[in-house]
Enzyme design. Structure first.
Site, PDB file in Angstrom:
ATOM      1  N   CYS A   1       0.808  -1.226   0.000  1.00 32.60           N
ATOM      2  CA  CYS A   1       0.000   0.000   0.000  1.00 32.60           C
ATOM      3  C   CYS A   1       0.838   1.271   0.000  1.00 32.60           C
ATOM      4  CB  CYS A   1      -0.954  -0.008   1.196  1.00 32.60           C
ATOM      5  SG  CYS A   1      -2.023  -1.461   1.248  1.00 32.60           S
TER       6      CYS A   1
ATOM      7  N   HIS B   1      -2.873   6.930   2.163  1.00 27.43           N
ATOM      8  CA  HIS B   1      -3.402   5.673   1.656  1.00 27.43           C
ATOM      9  C   HIS B   1      -4.790   5.451   2.239  1.00 27.43           C
ATOM     10  CE1 HIS B   1      -4.206   1.540   1.012  1.00 27.43           C
ATOM     11  NE2 HIS B   1      -3.917   1.164   2.245  1.00 27.43           N
TER      12      HIS B   1
ATOM     13  N   ASN C   1     -10.349   0.060  -0.222  1.00 24.93           N
ATOM     14  CA  ASN C   1      -8.896   0.068  -0.089  1.00 24.93           C
ATOM     15  C   ASN C   1      -8.299  -0.608  -1.324  1.00 24.93           C
ATOM     16  OD1 ASN C   1      -6.220  -0.661   0.477  1.00 24.93           O
ATOM     17  ND2 ASN C   1      -6.609  -1.015   2.647  1.00 24.93           N
TER      18      ASN C   1
END
Length: 315
Positions: free
Chosen positions: A113, A241, A271
């Site tokens: 990520c 993020h 996500n």
């Protein structure tokens, strides 16, 4: 050494929308439970035959078009991803070929990520050192391929998509538009987010990751601001993020950045790992929420556990 800057953004999401109510039909969950814990209302999931390279090409093509550069103007392509269908060939060379970019340097980067911020930092360094003129940086993920759809701790969170940016040289006499990257890792916590085996599914210890993210990362963001010569008060947009709405709101509060300056793409995108930051930037640009010429703070973090942050001047 010349400076570097972000020239343009581009984003792509698959067509299929999966709502919380859809997930409630296959796992023991509810719309209220998901919203209260991670802040997600819906997410996009790629078609079975849609690949990471397909999504990366779509996002990269939009960023390239927005930059005004021809394909021949790009001489390095970096794709940040942790979810390719296969390890070989790399995604970057395929994306470059599909976009008509002839014979560029091309490689994939896996920092999960945090991948986009890692890739942006290395692209900036390549431009500043003269190793590249213009770089196409893409974050692309098909997380749905690595999920156990019966595990409600993960299937409610992760999603698919891609985002991209073109990085080029700063103008003569202009300061660099990409600040120094502040990056690092906590390998002692690596087992908190894992995929086991070639055919395994992603698993995570959500509470441990939550505690780490909400306590360890705001100093990293502050250091990135300090190295860029700005303070959090100067930041016009904060794009972390998109891991979990509660996490990113907590980090923003610790930094003193107002809620209206915080990217919240996770609500309708989920996500998307390394795609989340460029995808959120692209969405904010479309919504008119970005102020060109002002500083924005990026903060990537996730499996590894790896993290990276930098300040950019918005194009």
């Amino acid at each position: 050494m010349s400076g570097s800057r972000v020239v343009a953004f581009g984003g792509y999401q698959p067509d299929k929308v999966v709502t919380n109510d859809d997930l409630a039909k296959i796992v023991d969950t509810t719309d209220e439970w998901i919203r209260s814990r991670v802040g997600i209302e819906s997410r996009r999931i790629a078609a079975d035959d849609e690949t990471v390279a397909d999504m990366a090409t779509a996002a990269g093509g939009k960023a390239l078009a927005a930059s005004g550069l021809p394909p021949s103007g790009i001489d390095l392509v970096i794709v940040a991803t942790c979810s390719p269908e296969v390890p070989l060939p790399n995604v970057a060379a395929t994306v470059a070929h599909r976009l008509g970019i002839a014979a560029p340097g091309a490689y994939d980067l896996n920092a999960a990520c945090a991948g986009f911020c890692y890739a942006l930092g290395t692209a900036s360094d390549a431009v500043r050192a003269g190793s590249a003129r213009n770089v196409l940086v893409v974050g692309a993920e098909k997380m749905s391929s690595w999920m156990d759809w019966t595990d409600r701790s993960t299937c409610i969170i992760f999603a698919d998509g891609a985002g991209a940016a073109v990085v080029g040289p700063a103008g003569d006499g202009e300061p660099s538009g990409i600040g120094p990257v502040v990056w690092g890792s906590a390998g002692d916590l690596a087992e908190k987010i894992t995929v086991t085996g070639r055919n395994g599914a992603i698993t995570q210890e959500g509470q441990a990751v939550f505690r780490w993210a909400t306590t360890a990362l705001h100093p990293v963001a502050l250091e990135a601001c300090a190295r860029a010569g700005v303070t959090p008060a100067d930041i016009s947009a904060f794009i972390p993020h998109q891991a979990n709405l509660r996490i990113i709101e907590a980090i923003a509060r610790r930094l003193g950045i107002p809620r209206e300056r915080l990217a919240d793409d996770i609500v309708h995108a989920g996500n998307t790992s390394s795609a989340s930051i460029p995808l959120a930037l692209s969405r904010m640009a479309e919504q008119g929420r970005l102020q060109p010429g002002t500083p924005a703070l990026l903060l990537g973090f996730g499996a590894g556990l790896s993290y990276a942050a930098q300040v950019i001047t918005l194009p």
